[in-house]
Design an enzyme around this catalytic site. Structure first.
Site, PDB file in Angstrom:
ATOM      1  N   LYS A 111     -75.905 -39.211 -21.732  1.00 16.85           N
ATOM      2  CA  LYS A 111     -75.702 -39.664 -20.350  1.00 16.85           C
ATOM      3  C   LYS A 111     -75.568 -41.176 -20.260  1.00 16.85           C
ATOM      4  CE  LYS A 111     -77.135 -35.804 -17.656  1.00 16.85           C
ATOM      5  NZ  LYS A 111     -77.838 -35.300 -16.483  1.00 16.85           N
ATOM      6  N   LYS A 198     -67.258 -24.180 -21.619  1.00 12.09           N
ATOM      7  CA  LYS A 198     -68.108 -23.338 -20.772  1.00 12.09           C
ATOM      8  C   LYS A 198     -67.846 -23.636 -19.300  1.00 12.09           C
ATOM      9  CE  LYS A 198     -72.336 -25.921 -20.360  1.00 12.09           C
ATOM     10  NZ  LYS A 198     -73.742 -26.058 -20.449  1.00 12.09           N
ATOM     11  N   LYS A 201     -69.246 -27.598 -13.606  1.00 13.20           N
ATOM     12  CA  LYS A 201     -68.682 -28.373 -12.502  1.00 13.20           C
ATOM     13  C   LYS A 201     -68.067 -29.665 -13.001  1.00 13.20           C
ATOM     14  CE  LYS A 201     -72.391 -28.323 -10.072  1.00 13.20           C
ATOM     15  NZ  LYS A 201     -73.450 -27.397  -9.756  1.00 13.20           N
TER      16      LYS A 201
END
Ligand code: TRP
Length: 336
Positions: A111, A198, A201
């Site tokens: 991240k 996969k 969003k």
């Protein structure tokens, strides 16, 4: 015998899709039968990456509504920021967690390197670094026995156990329960637009099928699902076709699944039939959720009251734990 405690949490990041439902939520719903369950919507966690202030509040209510619509009992739900003890315990546990261990967390590494890519600036907050300590607090404050999570959370669970162990050693007693991850074999749903990834969003709208989307949209998305691409290997089902089969099975339409598989094995399966059955299986699954959501939304004030009071009830456990922690670490315990 008293039921074991299960705790899990989810970030309020908008829409709920079939990957979320089959990967986590369905399991949460089922666990309610045999365990004392607590499920948190973790809005403090959602602040660790760049976000929109108004959207966060909306998404929090939206997620609560969606969870209730899917079958999570209101009494088992809480909102993290309505139980401020999580943040307070998190500060204390920061002092029982090593800086080096946090910098080595894979999610932090991923991240913190994404932040620059998202545009704007490359600001990496301390919140992002200490995120797993807040997660440890979510778990330890309720003395949870089991934590249903995906494999991607394995490292965070290990860290939680390390923190609990270090704390217990420091205070000289088995104060915190060492929680265990509960990995359930859940169907892994892929993007119908690109079955090599996969369902998620982050990849964009066409890569996920929302549980609460209109029927027409769901049907369309499934109709345009990628099946075979390029060379077809006769001995192996392609990822796209496999994904549609998985969806039918996950929806519980086992008779249709068997019949279609038989056709596939005989080499006479029409993909248009496979897609029709996939679409109708999904629609049958989501219909009651969508109806329940409509009902819930008829009386929004009612759910706000209910969630406030369930958070309040759950908070009592957190307050009790924090009180004992303060005692153990030498902080003042004065009532104002
Ligand atoms: N980190 C988890 C995720 O991204 C969310 C989470 C926060 C969580 N606190 C938790 C999960 C406590 C389980 C238990 O999915």
């Amino acid at each position: 015998m008293e039921k074991k405690a299960v705790l899990s949490c989810i970030q309020p990041t908008g829409d709920m899709h079939l990957g979320n439902y089959f990967g986590a939520i369905k399991n949460w719903v089922d666990l309610q039968k045999d365990y004392r369950c607590m499920y948190g919507v973790v809005d403090y966690h959602a602040m660790t990456m760049p976000y929109d202030v108004d959207k966060l509040r909306l998404n929090t209510w939206e997620l609560i509504t969606n969870l209730m619509a899917c079958g999570i009992e209101t009494n088992n739900l809480f909102v993290q920021s309505l139980v401020p003890e999580h943040a307070e315990l998190s500060w204390i546990l920061n002092c029982y967690c090593s800086y080096g261990q946090l910098t080595r967390m894979t999610q932090f590494k991923d991240k913190s390197s994404q932040v620059g890519e998202l545009g704007k600036d490359d600001f990496v907050s301390v919140g992002l670094l200490s995120y797993p300590v807040l997660q440890a607090s979510d778990i330890l404050i309720y003395r949870a026995d089991y934590v249903p999570v995906g494999k991607d959370q394995e490292q965070h669970l290990e860290l939680t156990r390390d923190i609990a162990q270090r704390f217990n050693n420091a205070v000289g007693k088995e104060f915190f329960v060492l929680p265990e991850a509960l990995y359930t074999d859940t169907p892994k749903i892929r993007s119908t637009a690109d079955p090599s990834r996969k369902m998620s969003k982050s990849a964009g709208e066409k890569h996920y099928i929302s549980v609460f989307a209109e029927s027409e949209r769901i049907r369309k998305q499934i109709k345009s699902a990628v099946t075979d691409t390029g060379e077809v290997d006769k001995n192996q089902m392609s990822e796209g076709v496999h994904n549609l089969f998985e969806l039918i099975k996950a929806c519980g339409n086992l008779l249709a699944y068997d019949a279609l598989l038989e056709d596939y094995n005989k080499g006479k399966l029409k993909y248009s039939d496979l897609k029709d059955v996939t679409a109708s299986s999904v629609l049958e699954l989501v219909k009651p959720f969508q109806e329940r959501k409509l009902q819930i939304n008829l009386n929004k004030k009612d759910i706000k009251d209910k969630v406030r009071s369930s958070s309040h009830e759950i908070r009592k456990v957190a307050q009790e734990t924090l009180k004992e922690v303060k005692e153990l670490v030498g902080l003042l315990n004065v009532k104002f």
